[in-house]
Motif scaffolding. Structure first.
Motif, PDB file in Angstrom:
ATOM      1  N   ALA A   1       4.270  -0.147  -5.041  1.00  0.00           N
ATOM      2  CA  ALA A   1       4.546   0.266  -3.660  1.00  0.00           C
ATOM      3  C   ALA A   1       3.877   1.600  -3.351  1.00  0.00           C
ATOM      4  O   ALA A   1       3.186   1.748  -2.337  1.00  0.00           O
ATOM      5  CB  ALA A   1       6.053   0.350  -3.431  1.00  0.00           C
ATOM      6  N   THR A   2       4.057   2.589  -4.222  1.00  0.00           N
ATOM      7  CA  THR A   2       3.480   3.908  -3.968  1.00  0.00           C
ATOM      8  C   THR A   2       1.961   3.882  -4.097  1.00  0.00           C
ATOM      9  O   THR A   2       1.247   4.454  -3.271  1.00  0.00           O
ATOM     10  CB  THR A   2       4.082   4.950  -4.915  1.00  0.00           C
ATOM     11  OG1 THR A   2       4.052   4.453  -6.264  1.00  0.00           O
ATOM     12  CG2 THR A   2       5.510   5.270  -4.532  1.00  0.00           C
TER      13      THR A   2
ATOM     14  N   GLN B   1      -5.360   8.248  -3.484  1.00  0.00           N
ATOM     15  CA  GLN B   1      -5.376   8.458  -2.035  1.00  0.00           C
ATOM     16  C   GLN B   1      -6.539   9.324  -1.583  1.00  0.00           C
ATOM     17  O   GLN B   1      -6.933   9.302  -0.415  1.00  0.00           O
ATOM     18  CB  GLN B   1      -4.053   9.092  -1.586  1.00  0.00           C
ATOM     19  CG  GLN B   1      -3.889   9.161  -0.068  1.00  0.00           C
ATOM     20  CD  GLN B   1      -2.482   9.570   0.336  1.00  0.00           C
ATOM     21  OE1 GLN B   1      -1.519   9.332  -0.391  1.00  0.00           O
ATOM     22  NE2 GLN B   1      -2.358  10.184   1.501  1.00  0.00           N
TER      23      GLN B   1
ATOM     24  N   THR C   1      -0.173   1.352  -3.733  1.00  0.00           N
ATOM     25  CA  THR C   1      -0.896   0.626  -2.691  1.00  0.00           C
ATOM     26  C   THR C   1      -0.743   1.292  -1.324  1.00  0.00           C
ATOM     27  O   THR C   1      -1.640   1.190  -0.484  1.00  0.00           O
ATOM     28  CB  THR C   1      -0.472  -0.852  -2.629  1.00  0.00           C
ATOM     29  OG1 THR C   1       0.926  -0.964  -2.369  1.00  0.00           O
ATOM     30  CG2 THR C   1      -0.806  -1.565  -3.942  1.00  0.00           C
ATOM     31  N   GLU C   2       0.374   1.992  -1.076  1.00  0.00           N
ATOM     32  CA  GLU C   2       0.460   2.767   0.154  1.00  0.00           C
ATOM     33  C   GLU C   2      -0.562   3.905   0.135  1.00  0.00           C
ATOM     34  O   GLU C   2      -1.226   4.173   1.144  1.00  0.00           O
ATOM     35  CB  GLU C   2       1.856   3.332   0.369  1.00  0.00           C
ATOM     36  CG  GLU C   2       1.979   4.073   1.695  1.00  0.00           C
ATOM     37  CD  GLU C   2       3.335   4.692   1.945  1.00  0.00           C
ATOM     38  OE1 GLU C   2       3.474   5.381   2.980  1.00  0.00           O
ATOM     39  OE2 GLU C   2       4.253   4.508   1.121  1.00  0.00           O
TER      40      GLU C   2
ATOM     41  N   TYR D   1      -2.286   0.326   7.665  1.00  0.00           N
ATOM     42  CA  TYR D   1      -2.135   1.769   7.921  1.00  0.00           C
ATOM     43  C   TYR D   1      -2.812   2.094   9.238  1.00  0.00           C
ATOM     44  O   TYR D   1      -3.923   1.652   9.517  1.00  0.00           O
ATOM     45  CB  TYR D   1      -2.767   2.611   6.808  1.00  0.00           C
ATOM     46  CG  TYR D   1      -2.823   4.082   7.162  1.00  0.00           C
ATOM     47  CD1 TYR D   1      -1.669   4.837   7.285  1.00  0.00           C
ATOM     48  CD2 TYR D   1      -4.050   4.708   7.393  1.00  0.00           C
ATOM     49  CE1 TYR D   1      -1.708   6.189   7.634  1.00  0.00           C
ATOM     50  CE2 TYR D   1      -4.117   6.062   7.750  1.00  0.00           C
ATOM     51  CZ  TYR D   1      -2.938   6.779   7.874  1.00  0.00           C
ATOM     52  OH  TYR D   1      -2.996   8.102   8.236  1.00  0.00           O
TER      53      TYR D   1
ATOM     54  N   CYS E   1       0.887  -3.465  -0.479  1.00  0.00           N
ATOM     55  CA  CYS E   1       0.403  -3.620   0.892  1.00  0.00           C
ATOM     56  C   CYS E   1      -1.114  -3.740   0.959  1.00  0.00           C
ATOM     57  O   CYS E   1      -1.666  -3.895   2.057  1.00  0.00           O
ATOM     58  CB  CYS E   1       0.901  -2.470   1.769  1.00  0.00           C
ATOM     59  SG  CYS E   1       0.274  -0.848   1.323  1.00  0.00           S
TER      60      CYS E   1
ATOM     61  N   ARG F   1       1.014   9.985  -1.122  1.00  0.00           N
ATOM     62  CA  ARG F   1       1.927   8.867  -1.335  1.00  0.00           C
ATOM     63  C   ARG F   1       1.998   8.435  -2.796  1.00  0.00           C
ATOM     64  O   ARG F   1       2.726   7.493  -3.123  1.00  0.00           O
ATOM     65  CB  ARG F   1       1.523   7.687  -0.456  1.00  0.00           C
ATOM     66  CG  ARG F   1       1.749   7.939   1.034  1.00  0.00           C
ATOM     67  CD  ARG F   1       3.181   8.380   1.298  1.00  0.00           C
ATOM     68  NE  ARG F   1       3.567   8.305   2.696  1.00  0.00           N
ATOM     69  CZ  ARG F   1       3.497   9.311   3.558  1.00  0.00           C
ATOM     70  NH1 ARG F   1       3.029  10.497   3.165  1.00  0.00           N
ATOM     71  NH2 ARG F   1       3.885   9.153   4.808  1.00  0.00           N
TER      72      ARG F   1
ATOM     73  N   ARG G   1      -3.867   4.384   2.776  1.00  0.00           N
ATOM     74  CA  ARG G   1      -4.177   5.627   3.491  1.00  0.00           C
ATOM     75  C   ARG G   1      -5.559   6.168   3.127  1.00  0.00           C
ATOM     76  O   ARG G   1      -6.089   7.026   3.844  1.00  0.00           O
ATOM     77  CB  ARG G   1      -3.099   6.669   3.217  1.00  0.00           C
ATOM     78  CG  ARG G   1      -1.793   6.341   3.928  1.00  0.00           C
ATOM     79  CD  ARG G   1      -0.652   7.246   3.525  1.00  0.00           C
ATOM     80  NE  ARG G   1       0.536   6.944   4.310  1.00  0.00           N
ATOM     81  CZ  ARG G   1       0.967   7.661   5.353  1.00  0.00           C
ATOM     82  NH1 ARG G   1       0.310   8.748   5.708  1.00  0.00           N
ATOM     83  NH2 ARG G   1       2.044   7.302   6.015  1.00  0.00           N
TER      84      ARG G   1
END
Length: 432
Positions: free
Chosen positions: A74-75, A332, A77-78, A425, A117, A397, A82
């Motif tokens: 989750a973290t 990121q 891919t977020e 995003y 995501c 993230r 971004r």
């Protein structure tokens, strides 16, 4: 149409020009002038100043899930979304279990499916215990195989001896797959001094250029003799580049990557106690950094990937390189960090996209992404090449706020990211 993206600047076939990109069922179905009369559920003008690019593809990401608290899908891919990264390929170690069996792969796939995501794919691992048994992993869908020639840092993922590496290469060649290798020599590292204290110089001395040179030579000789498609991960030493260039000129099937931290930082400027800069192989001198950029320019190095390798803050050594977990947390920031340095050296967005979208996609066997064309997946990002801001690691993230980029000013910004035509995003100010 499900989606039309209109922009004054779109990267198409290596050139930037005005266009409208029409998307249906996750695929680019037409490309026309920006005012083309497409009817769509979602009709978006990309903000002025931004360029519509293929989504970035990062083929070297350690997500460390399930089984650890270092990073999760989750973290990760977020953070990727971004960054404009639409596909990540996860490395097979530092999760529990490591990805060396089909059962372990299924566990990882299930974890990713529920939490991701962006698109997630997987490399399979090669260790002494699964030599001769790689075919089931290939059949199960791994994009290729990864091995180490030196201690991986994880006892569940031991390195291969030279003889085992040659056997692995022959097996992977028979599968018509690609073999990724962490090319540092176990013998050279074992004979090198151990790092100690706060001085970065001791860490650098513990992993000399000769460790990479020795391992790259072995890997290239093995590729010549077995015909395996070879990929050298995270090349850090300029002393390996002539070997790689000569092998390519001789027709050896080899590709090679480097990482933004090797292209950004230099050993001379790393402060004492700054264990957040520790990576394996290490960040080397300024002159070495220039050699890596030259090798990207002439094609000796093919691509740039993050090697996002996070851990919990307490494992970063607390200022002592003797105890540090060596890995850079950067997912990121990876495209922006690379762009910051590339733009200063006169490279363009077409170069960045070739290094961070097209060629990584090709490495992982994805023909449907890494470019904007009719029939391709609608994996896209709106990238503003001229904005700049300061990195605050606590705002990233990633699961843990540790990064050598903390406090750095990076150029470029992602305004929106679409995966198979779905917005994953959007920054403030980008129309829905």
């Amino acid at each position: 149409m499900d989606l039309v993206l209109r922009a004054e600047r779109v990267l198409l076939g290596g050139e930037i020009r005005p266009a409208a990109v029409a998307v249906a069922q996750g695929t680019v179905v037409d490309i026309g002038p920006p005012d083309a009369a497409y009817a769509a559920q979602d009709d978006v003008w990309v903000p002025a100043g931004a360029v519509l690019l293929p989504g970035f593809v990062d083929t070297h990401v350690h997500i460390n899930a399930p089984g650890t608290d270092w990073e999760g899908f989750a973290t990760a891919t977020e953070a990727a979304a971004r960054a404009g990264i639409t596909t990540v390929v996860d490395m097979p170690l530092d999760s529990v279990p490591v990805t060396t069996t089909v059962e372990a792969l299924r566990i990882k796939q299930a974890a990713a499916q529920s939490d991701s995501c962006v698109d997630v794919a997987f490399w399979g691992g090669v260790v002494p215990g699964n030599l001769g048994a790689l075919h089931p992993l290939a059949e199960a869908g791994v994009r290729g195989f990864k091995c180490f020639l030196a201690d991986s840092g994880n006892p569940d993922f031991p390195h291969l001896s030279p003889a085992q590496f040659r056997a692995a290469a022959a097996e992977v060649a028979a599968l018509d797959a690609v073999l990724l290798v962490h090319a540092e020599s176990h013998a050279v590292l074992a004979a090198s001094p151990s790092p100690s204290g706060a001085g970065y110089a001791s860490f650098l001395a513990s992993r000399p250029d000769s460790a990479e040179v020795d391992a790259v030579a072995l890997a290239l000789d093995t590729a010549r003799s077995t015909g395996v498609r070879l990929h050298l991960v995270h090349v850090s030493s300029g002393q390996t580049l002539e070997l790689i260039a000569d092998a390519k000129a001789a027709g050896v099937a080899v590709t090679a990557e480097t990482c933004p931290h090797y292209l950004t930082f230099a050993a001379e400027t790393i402060p004492d106690g700054a264990t957040q800069f520790a990576a394996c192989p290490p960040i080397r001198a300024c002159a070495n950094r220039d050699q890596l950029w030259s090798a990207l320019a002439d094609g000796t190095l093919d691509m740039i990937v993050s090697d996002h390798s996070p851990c919990t803050p307490e494992l970063k050594g607390d200022g002592d390189f003797r105890d540090v977990f060596a890995g850079i947390s950067s997912l990121q920031l990876s495209p922006r960090a690379a762009w910051t340095q590339a733009a200063e050296r006169g490279f363009g967005l077409a170069d960045l996209s070739r290094w961070m979208s097209e060629r990584p996609a090709r490495l992982a066997g994805f023909t449907d992404r890494g470019h904007i064309s009719v029939g391709a997946r609608a994996d896209l990002c709106a990238f503003d090449p001229d904005t700049a801001d300061t990195v605050h690691a606590a705002e990233l993230r990633h699961r843990h706020p540790v990064s050598p980029y903390d406090g750095s000013t990076l150029r470029g910004g992602v305004l929106a990211t679409w995966v198979a035509g779905d917005a994953v995003y959007r920054s403030a100010g980008v129309a829905a």
